[in-house]
Design a protein around this motif. Structure first.
Motif, short mmCIF file in Angstrom:
data_model
loop_
_atom_site.label_atom_id
_atom_site.label_comp_id
_atom_site.label_asym_id
_atom_site.label_seq_id
_atom_site.Cartn_x
_atom_site.Cartn_y
_atom_site.Cartn_z
N PRO A 47 35.71 -13.98 6.70
CA PRO A 47 35.54 -14.97 5.62
C PRO A 47 34.05 -15.16 5.28
N GLY A 48 33.76 -15.27 4.00
CA GLY A 48 32.39 -15.45 3.55
C GLY A 48 32.17 -16.79 2.88
N LEU A 49 30.93 -17.03 2.47
CA LEU A 49 30.60 -18.29 1.81
C LEU A 49 31.06 -18.30 0.36
N SER A 50 31.16 -17.11 -0.26
CA SER A 50 31.57 -17.05 -1.67
C SER A 50 32.02 -15.63 -2.01
N GLU A 51 32.57 -15.48 -3.18
CA GLU A 51 32.88 -14.16 -3.72
C GLU A 51 31.63 -13.59 -4.41
#
Length: 484
Positions: free
Chosen positions: A222-226
């Motif tokens: 999982p990341g902070l944003s796309e």
């Protein structure tokens, strides 16, 4: 990835997981614990902490990406130490080959539980065995440094240097960047067997720095944003999938460009201006393009002006006529020079076919300054397949999503089945360099699949100008500058 790939992957990994569980079962029993406790995820890690004498709250660190890998390795190390497995080779075996050594030690009658390895009593009782030689201390320090640096590079942040002029003047040749893996989520290595710190080629020897005998499916934490439009993104060069290199996805050359289009967008390029879903996109403030310049008779450019205005790729055709790359700001300054008669963007004509431009098909009269509209594929989007759409999407279907596509007359088959449409399994992006007339980007080779995304460029930590006439090559004004 297709179903057969996943089936093969799980067919290989399932027996290994079973062997690891059997090893834990037997070792738990040696410590006086019920063997069935090895079957319960998370709880079995809690039992390992109890057996080795470590606090339970270390379990909380297992939810932190990157940190969890280090903590998990530490739990296993303390656990096997409690059974007298103290040498560097034994500890490395427990981490790298647990499916072999855990069951081996579990069934070994000579292996017994000696007590919690983290306790003072254990260290006092086995201090002779635990005492490390200088050679071992150095070996462990080097191994730890390599592992820690590899994990940081893989999961958090990686250094990158600008090798070409494709992003000028937003980014300059000699800019050293930090690229974040956290923003979009770190991509787990798909080619896990590789030489540390080497990307795809070994220095000096020029041989492969990886072994592609083991390939893992694409997975991203999982990341902070796309990925957003306007982001400066490092990604793997999609065309390295082709002959003669045939590199795996994560071992393809690293490129850096600006994202112009995201999944589902309709993109057009008209007179060098990008349009997204019918609206003009922001043009990079420091981006460059080619200009035609005409000087007054008998006047030439001096070296100082070229360096100050960062004029590049200068081509001279007559005593007065030039083509050169520059920013809009430099063009305005140049227009104010009394020795300059004409400064105008050198933009290609609409409707002129350039075979080098994607999709390299004469149905599409596209060129570097005029192309589209084109829909960027989005995961779950279904496209109708025909003679017009196939040139646009065939590579994505065939190469990036691993399908066998054949065309016989008017019939299209995918994996042996007749098809008149296709549903995409990945998201795709459209990447372009800020130096619009000196960049090999999506205009030449099309879409960038999501599994090729490496990370987001954050800031410049060093900048070195090898072309500067000054003895001081450092561009001090660019140090620690955020990338916009």
């Amino acid at each position: 990835m297709n179903i057969a790939f996943y089936a093969g992957f799980y067919l290989i990994t399932a027996p290994l997981l079973i062997l690891i569980t059997i090893g834990f079962w037997k070792l738990f029993q040696k410590a006086g614990r019920p063997g069935w406790e090895a079957l319960i995820p998370i709880y079995n890690s809690y039992i390992m902490l109890k057996i080795s004498g470590r606090p339970w709250w270390l379990l909380l660190l297992l939810v932190l990406p990157g940190i969890n890998i280090i903590v998990a390795a530490g739990i296993i190390v303390d656990f096997v130490k409690s059974y007298g497995k103290i040498s560097v080779g034994q500890l490395a075996s427990a981490i790298l080959l647990p499916f072999i050594y855990l069951p081996l030690w579990g069934f070994d009658k000579q292996t017994r539980y000696l007590g919690p390895s983290a306790s003072a009593e254990f260290h006092e009782k086995y201090q002779k065995e635990l005492k490390k030689s200088s050679a071992r201390e150095w070996t462990e320090a080097v191994v730890f440094a390599i592992v820690a640096a590899t994990l940081i590079r893989m999961l958090f942040i990686e250094a990158y240097v600008i090798p070409s002029a494709s992003m000028e003047s937003s980014l300059l040749i000699g800019d050293y960047l930090f690229v974040s893996k956290v923003n979009y989520g770190a991509r787990i290595p798909m080619t896990p067997v590789a030489f540390p710190f080497a990307h795809h080629t070994m220095p000096l020897t020029g041989t492969k720095a990886y072994w592609d005998g083991i390939k893992l499916p694409y997975f991203r934490l999982p990341g902070l944003s796309e990925v957003k439009k306007g982001d400066v993104v490092v990604f793997n060069y999609p065309m390295d999938a082709d002959s003669p290199l045939y590199r795996p996805v994560d071992k393809r050359e690293n490129y850096i460009k600006r994202c112009q289009g995201t999944p589902g967008d309709t993109l057009s390029l008209i007179d060098a201006q990008v349009y997204i879903n019918g609206n003009a996109a922001n043009t990079p403030r420091h981006g460059e393009m080619e200009y035609a310049v005409k000087t007054a008779a008998g006047n030439n450019f001096n070296r100082q002006i070229i360096h100050e205005l960062h004029l590049s790729d200068i081509q001279q055709f007559t005593n007065q006529d030039y083509l050169m790359n520059m920013t809009v700001q430099s063009a305005e300054v140049l227009k104010g020079d009394a020795n300059i008669k004409v400064v105008r963007p050198n933009i290609g004509l609409r409707g002129v076919y350039d075979p080098e431009i994607f999709p390299h098909d004469s149905h599409y009269h596209w060129n570097v300054d005029n192309l589209g509209p084109i829909i960027i594929p989005k995961k779950g989007w279904t496209v109708k397949l025909d003679s017009l759409t196939l040139p646009l999407y065939r590579r994505a279907i065939e190469v990036y999503e691993n399908n066998k596509l054949e065309v016989t007359g008017n019939n299209i088959t995918i994996n042996g089945k007749k098809a008149n449409q296709y549903t995409f399994k990945l998201n795709y992006y459209w990447m372009m360099g800020d130096n619009r007339h000196n960049s090999e980007d999506s205009r030449f080779w099309g879409f960038v699949p999501e599994d090729h995304i490496v990370g987001k460029a954050l800031f410049i930590w060093m900048s070195w100008d090898v072309t500067s006439p000054s003895a001081n090559k450092i561009r001090w004004s660019r140090l620690f500058r955020a990338i916009n």
